[in-house]
Design a protein around this motif. Sequence first.
Motif, short mmCIF file in Angstrom:
data_model
loop_
_atom_site.label_atom_id
_atom_site.label_comp_id
_atom_site.label_asym_id
_atom_site.label_seq_id
_atom_site.Cartn_x
_atom_site.Cartn_y
_atom_site.Cartn_z
N ARG A 261 34.92 44.51 46.33
CA ARG A 261 34.81 44.93 45.16
C ARG A 261 36.17 44.83 44.11
O ARG A 261 36.25 44.42 43.09
CB ARG A 261 34.37 46.48 45.14
CG ARG A 261 32.94 46.73 45.37
CD ARG A 261 32.46 47.99 44.98
NE ARG A 261 33.40 49.31 45.64
CZ ARG A 261 33.00 49.78 46.91
NH1 ARG A 261 31.70 49.33 47.64
NH2 ARG A 261 33.89 50.53 47.54
N LYS A 263 37.94 42.58 45.04
CA LYS A 263 38.28 40.96 44.77
C LYS A 263 37.35 40.60 43.42
O LYS A 263 37.91 39.74 42.54
CB LYS A 263 38.09 40.21 45.87
CG LYS A 263 38.11 38.80 45.73
CD LYS A 263 39.67 38.55 45.62
CE LYS A 263 40.08 36.95 45.72
NZ LYS A 263 41.54 36.64 45.64
N ARG A 264 36.32 41.29 43.42
CA ARG A 264 35.47 41.04 42.21
C ARG A 264 35.85 41.52 40.79
O ARG A 264 35.85 40.70 39.75
CB ARG A 264 34.03 41.67 42.37
CG ARG A 264 33.01 41.43 41.39
CD ARG A 264 31.61 42.02 41.88
NE ARG A 264 31.92 43.39 42.17
CZ ARG A 264 31.65 44.45 41.35
NH1 ARG A 264 31.48 44.11 40.17
NH2 ARG A 264 31.56 45.69 41.98
N GLU A 266 39.10 41.86 40.31
CA GLU A 266 40.23 41.10 39.91
C GLU A 266 39.59 39.77 39.27
O GLU A 266 40.30 39.26 38.11
CB GLU A 266 41.04 40.74 41.27
CG GLU A 266 41.79 41.75 41.92
CD GLU A 266 42.51 41.31 43.02
OE1 GLU A 266 42.42 40.08 43.45
OE2 GLU A 266 43.42 42.16 43.48
N GLN A 267 38.62 39.16 40.01
CA GLN A 267 38.14 38.01 39.08
C GLN A 267 37.56 38.36 37.90
O GLN A 267 37.55 37.54 36.71
CB GLN A 267 36.83 37.52 40.06
CG GLN A 267 37.26 37.03 41.44
CD GLN A 267 38.56 35.73 41.54
OE1 GLN A 267 38.20 34.82 40.41
NE2 GLN A 267 39.14 35.75 42.20
N GLU A 268 36.80 39.42 37.67
CA GLU A 268 36.20 39.71 36.33
C GLU A 268 37.43 39.95 35.41
O GLU A 268 37.26 39.55 34.22
CB GLU A 268 35.60 41.17 36.48
CG GLU A 268 34.23 40.93 37.09
CD GLU A 268 33.43 42.08 37.28
OE1 GLU A 268 33.73 43.20 36.99
OE2 GLU A 268 32.08 42.11 37.71
N ILE A 270 40.28 38.73 35.44
CA ILE A 270 40.96 37.05 35.30
C ILE A 270 40.12 36.40 34.14
O ILE A 270 40.62 36.01 33.08
CB ILE A 270 41.16 36.44 36.47
CG1 ILE A 270 42.18 37.13 37.20
CG2 ILE A 270 41.51 35.12 36.05
CD1 ILE A 270 42.34 36.29 38.71
N ALA A 271 38.73 36.63 34.27
CA ALA A 271 37.82 35.97 33.48
C ALA A 271 37.77 36.77 32.02
O ALA A 271 37.79 35.92 31.37
CB ALA A 271 36.40 36.20 34.07
N TYR A 272 37.85 37.90 32.05
CA TYR A 272 37.96 38.62 30.83
C TYR A 272 39.28 38.22 29.96
O TYR A 272 39.39 38.08 28.99
CB TYR A 272 38.07 40.14 30.93
CG TYR A 272 38.31 40.88 29.69
CD1 TYR A 272 37.18 40.97 28.83
CD2 TYR A 272 39.37 41.49 29.63
CE1 TYR A 272 37.57 41.98 27.54
CE2 TYR A 272 39.60 42.44 28.38
CZ TYR A 272 38.64 42.45 27.26
OH TYR A 272 38.74 42.95 26.09
N GLN A 274 41.09 35.34 30.43
CA GLN A 274 40.79 33.93 29.89
C GLN A 274 39.81 33.95 28.65
O GLN A 274 40.11 33.14 27.55
CB GLN A 274 40.16 33.14 31.05
CG GLN A 274 41.43 33.09 32.12
CD GLN A 274 40.55 32.23 33.47
OE1 GLN A 274 39.20 31.83 33.25
NE2 GLN A 274 41.27 31.78 34.47
#
Length: 381
Positions: A261, A263-264, A266-268, A270-272, A274
């Motif tokens: 969770r 990691k997810r 963190e990825q979200e 980063i996506a937000y 960007q």
Amino acid sequence: MAWNEPGNNDKDPWKKKDDKNQGPPDLDDLLKDIGNKFGGIFGGKSSKGGSKKGASNVGIAIALIVGILVYAFSGFYTIKEAEKGIVLRFGQYDGTVEPGLRWKWTFAERIIPVDMQTTRDLPASGFMLTKDENVVRVEMQIQYRVVDARDYIFSVTNADDSLSQSLDSALRFVIGDSRMDDILTSGREKVRQDVWKELDDIIAPYNLGLIVVDVNFKDARPPEEVKDAFDDAISAQEDEVRFLREAEAYARGIEPRARGRVKRMEQEAIAYKQQTVLDAEGEVAKFNKLLPEYLAAPEVTRQRMYLSTMESVYANTSKVMVDVEGGNNMMYLPLDKMMQNQSSGQRTLPESQSRANQSINTQSTAPDLSGRADRFNEGRN
């Protein structure tokens, strides 16, 4: 001519030189001759008239021969494959013999067979006092075998009994230095190892000719009077261990999911990030393209932006049309129901529509752009 044919025959083996009569020999004479011969050997005197004496000498000789044969055969003995023989000559140690068929001097030598390969068992048990002043009944068993036949027989009076007493001493020493909870639960293996080491240290100076090959901790329990209470305590300790294992298993299971969770997220993030940066860059690019148009025709551009903004606003807004020119009578409108439906509809707006609202809010900042354009023109003039 045969020796027994009639006539003058001197070939008769039973005929004496001075005997003219031919015939079989007299039994008394034969025994007398044999007795005289053996009597001469053993120091006796031959006599022609002593037939009884000759017969007694023959009996003694036969008995002597038979005795010698019996003595010779009685000296044979067998050492089994798993044994070694201790040789005692007149009661003194004279060496060892290997397995096989052997011979000894009867009455002078004695053979003691010793089993060298069989693993023997020796139990030990009893009530013992622990370090925390509790009484516990312990049962233990050791396995041992003989490695030195001479030491096993001669080092002590009874090697097996000495080993039994050493085991009892080692067991009581280790139990007296341990706590009862350890003896009954998690410390059994340590007690077994300590007893083994202590037993080896005790028997080493005595040279018993034995080696301990294994020590088995069979049972340890409290006295019957307090057995139920100790069973409850042991059960509680087992439950504690079980709960700890379950907690560890739960931790091992939930930690990877939590890391996933994280990691997810963190990825979200980063996506937000960007997406936000790209949206901002897109807005900047749009305003940069809009600025020349606004500078060329400010009123037209402002009007177009206003109409575009109002179109977006009214597209997402509930509208009520009232004809007030037809008369003075006001129609009854269920505004509360309409607002309620509107609010429920807004809760279920899709994400694309919320983004459109955000773009409308962004477009509402267009007057700031016109102000910046006016200031830019003034600067150029």
